[in-house]
Design an enzyme around this catalytic site. Structure first.
Site, mmCIF file in Angstrom:
data_model
loop_
_atom_site.group_PDB
_atom_site.id
_atom_site.type_symbol
_atom_site.label_atom_id
_atom_site.label_comp_id
_atom_site.label_asym_id
_atom_site.label_seq_id
_atom_site.Cartn_x
_atom_site.Cartn_y
_atom_site.Cartn_z
ATOM 1 N N LYS A 169 75.790 -42.312 24.011
ATOM 2 C CA LYS A 169 75.536 -43.828 23.715
ATOM 3 C C LYS A 169 75.285 -43.814 21.881
ATOM 4 C CE LYS A 169 72.703 -47.798 24.520
ATOM 5 N NZ LYS A 169 71.453 -48.194 25.548
ATOM 6 N N SER B 268 72.330 -51.876 28.431
ATOM 7 C CA SER B 268 73.162 -51.944 27.005
ATOM 8 C C SER B 268 74.066 -50.608 26.817
ATOM 9 C CB SER B 268 72.066 -51.965 25.825
ATOM 10 O OG SER B 268 71.129 -50.820 25.952
ATOM 11 N N SER C 201 68.850 -50.460 30.835
ATOM 12 C CA SER C 201 70.041 -50.208 30.294
ATOM 13 C C SER C 201 70.756 -48.991 30.644
ATOM 14 C CB SER C 201 69.651 -50.223 28.819
ATOM 15 O OG SER C 201 69.663 -51.486 28.047
#
Ligand SMILES: *[C@@H]1O[C@H](CO)[C@@H](O)[C@H](O)[C@H]1NC(C)=O
Ligand SMILES: *[C@@H]1O[C@H](CO)[C@@H](O)[C@H](O)[C@H]1NC(C)=O
Ligand SMILES: *[C@@H]1O[C@H](CO)[C@@H](O)[C@H](O)[C@H]1NC(C)=O
Ligand SMILES: *[C@@H]1O[C@H](CO)[C@@H](O)[C@H](O)[C@H]1NC(C)=O
Ligand SMILES: *[C@@H]1O[C@H](CO)[C@@H](O)[C@H](O)[C@H]1NC(C)=O
Ligand SMILES: *[C@@H]1O[C@H](CO)[C@@H](O)[C@H](O)[C@H]1NC(C)=O
Ligand SMILES: CC(=O)N[C@H]1CO[C@H](CO)[C@@H](O)[C@@H]1O
Length: 541
Positions: free
Chosen positions: A110, A191, A215
């Site tokens: 990420k 996310s 997330s």
């Protein structure tokens, strides 16, 4: 050398919207799993037997990213050094050295997990494009030590979904809108959106995500994946762009429980740069063996709690029906199912903890930068930059979350923060999941993943999510305010095991047993879009 015709044919099939699930892939004439299904064990045996090299693997994954990224926007950057790193790891293997269980295996990160190389770490914001960190984040250093190839960085909900009240899951100013792979224009959730999409269709073996509240588990469920949200402190957050030191944690998003366990093993452990890791209750050199804990009969004799009074009355009937069937499966596998109600069924979760933490923790992250091209040192600086930089799409995407954090007028050193933090600990602890686990002597609680994140988040407790089911093929499409498909035909949903702090060994044992009994991922519907370049297109040419 890539077979160009093959690549172009694949790309045009995708443009026509044709599902192009490769099947019966071979490498040098030998059957080998497709990259959407492949496991670490498969790759390790292919690499060690010389069937293919890590260079072949990187070439195949990069070609797969190129095939689907124009549509899905899942990957922000490919590591320009990935091929050179792969070649180096191939040479080491040829000379008889393997660094660890991830030797030569490509992993995506990420884009809030920093690397000290040519890649950026931006949380999707132009404010941080070009910024430099002094060294790798501790997690990345550990991955490299285990032999992993850092293949690239994934798109996300900008600032890990901590900027705006009217943005969308998976959107960043730098990478645009990420889409899920199970339905056209699908909301990938967030996310860790791009990490979920990448792992779901095999743009790398797996990806790392981060979770403050939901997330990792939420995009994992949308990608039909196994996601581990570790106990806060099990994995270091040093040089990870933060929201909240009290709630942030980093973990793997993978296609099998075993792969997720292998990656967790590589990244877990103490770090003098992250004080929360000193809460790890195990001796330094005696971390649990998360892979050895996996047991196909692990549900036999387990005590599993269902928090009946904390399950949402508005939960989707499709998900709830699958959930109760899963509870029955666990019972049939020898688990004792216990009613484990929470003493505070619906807490007031309005809290200033994240906002006050963000003010302090973001400033601490920015102070680590060795190059800070836009001179941003505080949340106020980042907010001013964002509101004046056109590509940040302000005001169409507002900064309401930051406005509220700054309006507090204090940070996480204030006594008012302490009061709210204690209230959160009560809601997650005695009043919520930790109390229910302790009172009932449970190994774990189970909940539908769409309902599992909040109580674990406020108390820093772990969750393992894995595939539970899919919406039926005739399910009507529903959309969010920006037109993303939030549910529709074949969209996946997940099952969560929630546990006491640092109980990942137990959670993984239970999840593995459930996975082996059900094989929901492999037996379920496939994504509508799958790249069809395979290792065989590179190996042996
Ligand atoms: C990082 O951002 C800089 C500045 O925009 C860009 O030149 C560079 O190519 C980016 N790095 C990668 C690996 O994409
Ligand atoms: C960890 O805690 C010690 C003692 O409170 C403090 O001196 C140190 O700066 C902290 N380190 C980090 C990285 O927060
Ligand atoms: C748990 O909560 C459910 C739903 O609110 C309720 O029906 C049940 O009686 C409760 N169980 C116990 C043991 O209190
Ligand atoms: C919920 O908690 C917040 C923060 O402490 C507080 O401001 C608010 O008044 C509370 N709301 C209710 C309905 O209790
Ligand atoms: C946090 O608040 C304290 C007390 O007001 C202040 O001294 C400190 O500078 C603040 N830190 C940040 C990063 O805003
Ligand atoms: C988002 O909110 C801002 C105000 O906070 C508003 O100006 C903007 O139009 C909103 N965007 C959308 C798409 O609703
Ligand atoms: C690696 C890659 O494809 N990056 C893309 C990410 O998204 C931006 C905006 O959509 C593209 O410009 C990049 O090329």
């Amino acid at each position: 050398m890539a077979r160009l015709g093959n690549l172009l044919a694949a790309a045009s099939a995708i443009w026509l919207g044709i599902t192009s699930v490769a099947s019966g892939a071979t490498v040098k004439g030998k059957p080998f799993p497709d990259l959407i299904d492949v496991t670490i064990d498969d790759l390790a045996s292919g690499l060690s037997s010389g069937l293919f090299t890590s260079v072949d693997l990187v070439n195949a994954y990069v070609a797969r990213i190129a095939q689907v990224n124009p549509i899905l926007h899942a990957v922000l950057e490919v590591n320009p050094d990935a091929l050179a790193i792969a070649a180096d790891l191939d040479a080491k293997r040829a000379a008889g050295t393997t660094l660890g269980p991830l030797h030569g295996i490509p992993i995506l990160l990420k884009d809030n997990i920093a690397t000290a190389d040519k890649m950026n770490n931006t949380a999707g914001s132009f404010a941080l494009l070009g910024a430099k960190v002094p060294r790798d984040s501790t997690l990345v250093a550990k991955l490299r030590k285990a032999g992993a190839i850092i293949l690239g960085k994934t798109n996300l909900s900008q600032w890990a979904n901590y900027r705006s009240s009217n943005s969308s899951n998976g959107w960043t100013a730098i990478g645009g809108q990420t889409y899920g792979a199970y339905y056209p224009n699908m909301d990938p959730s967030g996310s860790s959106s791009g990490s979920g999409v990448s792992s779901s269709i095999g743009l790398a073996l797996a990806a790392l995500g981060s979770e403050t509240s939901g997330s990792i588990v939420s995009p994992s469920q949308k990608g039909n994946l196994v996601g581990i949200k570790p106990t806060v402190g099990l994995t270091s957050r040093y040089l990870v762009i933060p929201i909240s030191s009290h709630q942030d944690t980093v973990g793997p998003m993978a296609r099998t429980v075993k792969d997720a366990a292998i990656i967790l093993q590589a990244i877990a452990g103490r770090d003098r740069h992250d004080n929360y890791t000193s809460a790890i209750p195990f001796d330094c050199d005696k971390m649990p063996d998360y892979v050895a804990a996996l047991d196909a009969n692990g549900l036999a004799g387990a005590r599993i709690g269902v928090p009946y009074n904390a399950l949402s009355a508005n939960g989707s009937p499709t998900e709830m029906a699958a959930f109760w069937a899963a509870v029955k499966t666990m019972q049939d596998a020898g688990a004792t199912i216990v009613s484990a109600n929470f003493t505070v069924p619906s807490p007031n979760t309005t809290s200033i903890v994240l906002g006050a933490d963000f003010v302090s923790d973001l400033a601490a992250y920015l102070s680590e930068l060795t190059y800070n091209p836009n001179n941003v040192h505080s949340l106020a600086d980042v907010r001013a930059f964002t509101r004046s930089f056109p590509a940040e799409q302000f005001p169409d995407r507002n900064t309401a979350t930051w406005d509220a954090a700054l309006a507090l007028g204090y940070n996480n050193t204030d006594v008012r923060f302490w009061n709210d933090l204690q209230r959160n600990y009560y809601f997650g602890g005695e009043g919520g999941m930790l109390g229910a686990i302790a009172r009932n002597g449970l190994d774990a609680l189970v909940m539908p993943t769409s309902q599992s994140a909040g109580r674990a988040a406020v108390v820093g407790a772990p969750i393992v999510t894995l595939p539970l089911g899919f919406y039926p093929g005739n399910w009507p499409v529903t959309r969010s305010s920006r037109g993303l498909v939030t549910s529709g035909p074949k969209v996946p949903f997940g099952l969560s095991f929630l546990g006491a702090k640092f109980s990942e060994e137990t959670l993984l044992k239970l999840a593995y047993a459930y996975e082996q009994k059900t094989l929901t991922r492999v037996n379920g519907p496939k994504p509508y879009i799958v790249p069809n370049v395979e290792i065989g297109d590179f190996a042996g040419f």
